[in-house]
Design an enzyme around this catalytic site. Structure first.
Site, PDB file in Angstrom:
ATOM      1  CB  THR A  96      58.081  45.094  33.355  1.00 18.70           C
ATOM      2  OG1 THR A  96      59.348  44.846  33.967  1.00 18.70           O
ATOM      3  CG2 THR A  96      57.299  46.119  34.144  1.00 18.70           C
TER       4      THR A  96
HETATM    5  N1  ASP Z   1      61.576  40.723  37.221  1.00 19.92           N
HETATM    6  C1  ASP Z   1      60.373  41.533  37.382  1.00 19.92           C
HETATM    7  C2  ASP Z   1      59.211  40.746  36.818  1.00 19.92           C
HETATM    8  O1  ASP Z   1      59.064  40.675  35.642  1.00 19.92           O
HETATM    9  C3  ASP Z   1      60.549  42.829  36.692  1.00 19.92           C
HETATM   10  C4  ASP Z   1      59.384  43.787  36.804  1.00 19.92           C
HETATM   11  O2  ASP Z   1      58.288  43.473  37.204  1.00 19.92           O
HETATM   12  O3  ASP Z   1      59.591  44.972  36.447  1.00 19.92           O
HETATM   13  O4  ASP Z   1      58.444  40.189  37.572  1.00 19.92           O
END
Ligand code: ASP
Length: 355
Positions: free
Chosen positions: A103
């Site tokens: 995300t």
């Molecule tokens: N740190 C993770 C990423 O961006 C956070 C997520 O996926 O929610 O891979």
């Protein structure tokens, strides 16, 4: 990349799922969560559960060779994913593509994919999770099902972020919460152009031409910081300015911008505000920026502005051509020109003016 296919006898929604990493499939490695590969069987289980209520999916699944925490995305990551999406669409002819992604940079990567695959006829939906698959309270299954639902209902071609309770056009989306299921928001109204502008020729090399960067302005911004940023990112800089497009405008800062634009380095001005657009003619600092040769980024989100600038620079565009495309609404990343007035005009004032 590993691939597995699951065929179903009934007319099914043909979906290509591409897993790039992110919390969705993460595991706790003892020193914090990190990416985990080889989740194809779990994805197939999630699809099987999705089908329990009468829906049917023909799944094609593939993983990145090296799954990542999306914070590790570099300037070439979005292009590589976009090329992968295109290849899968052309070879597998799915009804849609789901990209499972972290995300943290999903809105940046999604916006770039949106520009890169503007010509494809099926929806591309990025999704992920706040809590990994199999962990208590995980939203991974729900989000994958939302993405599948979105493809089943065919929102039309385009790139979206399907997360929490909503589907967001990627060029208008931003991550807004690190701790809520609804991690994304559609920052600004999605206003696709009434008639889409001509397609630009596609790029075939994976080499990034010149890196582009971004800098948020703040009270006390020093010209040396700006100058270092411009040196580091000769492809161009997105300046996230105040309000309608103002910033600290001392002579040294303005001169730094002027030197950059004269040298042909594009400087694109967007706003830090969550609503409203850049209007460089409104205040003296904005006019100074205009005179220094900046390009107005209108009401683009930071993610869309950076993605669009990188996309156009990677295509080899510069000068007036780059400016024209940056200020043209290509796929809904900008408001259309005939936007309502900034400050609502009172009916009486209109009547008085027309007398
Ligand atoms: N740190 C993770 C990423 O961006 C956070 C997520 O996926 O929610 O891979």
């Amino acid at each position: 990349m590993s691939t597995r296919a699951t065929a179903h006898p009934h007319a099914a929604s043909r979906v290509q799922v591409l897993y790039t990493g992110g919390t969705f499939g993460m595991a706790d490695h003892g020193a914090g969560m990190g990416p985990r590969s080889g989740i194809g069987a779990e994805i197939a289980d999630l699809i099987a559960r999705y089908e329990e209520v009468g829906r049917s999916v023909e799944l094609r699944y593939a993983e990145f060779d090296r799954v990542i925490d999306s914070a590790a995305a570099d300037s070439g990551t979005a292009f590589r994913i976009a090329e992968w999406v295109r290849y899968r669409i052309e070879s597998e002819r799915p009804d849609g593509v789901v990209v499972i992604h972290g995300t943290d940079t999903m809105a940046y990567i999604g916006a770039r994919i949106a520009f890169e695959v503007r010509d494809v006829a099926v929806p591309v939906v990025l999704t992920g999770a706040q809590i990994p698959l199999g962990h208590p309270g995980s939203d991974a299954e729900r989000n994958l099902h939302l993405a599948l639902d979105s493809i089943a209902t065919q929102p039309g071609p385009g790139t979206y972020i399907g997360f929490g309770s909503a589907l967001h056009p990627a060029v208008r989306a931003s991550k807004r919460a690190s701790d809520e299921y609804d991690a994304f928001t559609t920052v600004r109204e999605f206003t696709p152009p009434p008639s889409p502008p001509a397609l630009l020729p596609r790029r075939h090399s994976t080499a990034t031409r010149l890196p582009v960067g971004m800098l948020t302005v703040f009270p006390g911004l020093h010209a040396d910081l700006l100058s270092a940023a411009i040196r580091q990112y000769p492809g161009g800089i997105v300046l996230e300015c105040y309000g309608s497009g103002t910033m600290p405008h001392g002579a040294d800062v303005m001169e730094t911008i002027r030197i950059a634009t004269r040298r042909g380095t594009p400087v694109v001005v967007i706003t830090q505000c969550a609503s409203g657009s850049v209007d460089l003619e409104r205040y003296l600092p904005g006019r100074a920026l205009l005179e220094a040769g900046v390009i107005s980024g209108g009401d683009m989100t930071r993610e869309a502005a950076l993605a669009k600038l990188a996309y156009l620079v990677d295509l080899g565009l510069s000068g007036g051509q780059l400016r024209d495309w940056m200020t043209t609404n290509m796929l809904g990343e900008l408001s259309n020109p005939a936007t309502p007035p900034l400050v609502p005009v009172h009916e009486d004032a209109l009547t008085a003016r027309s007398r």
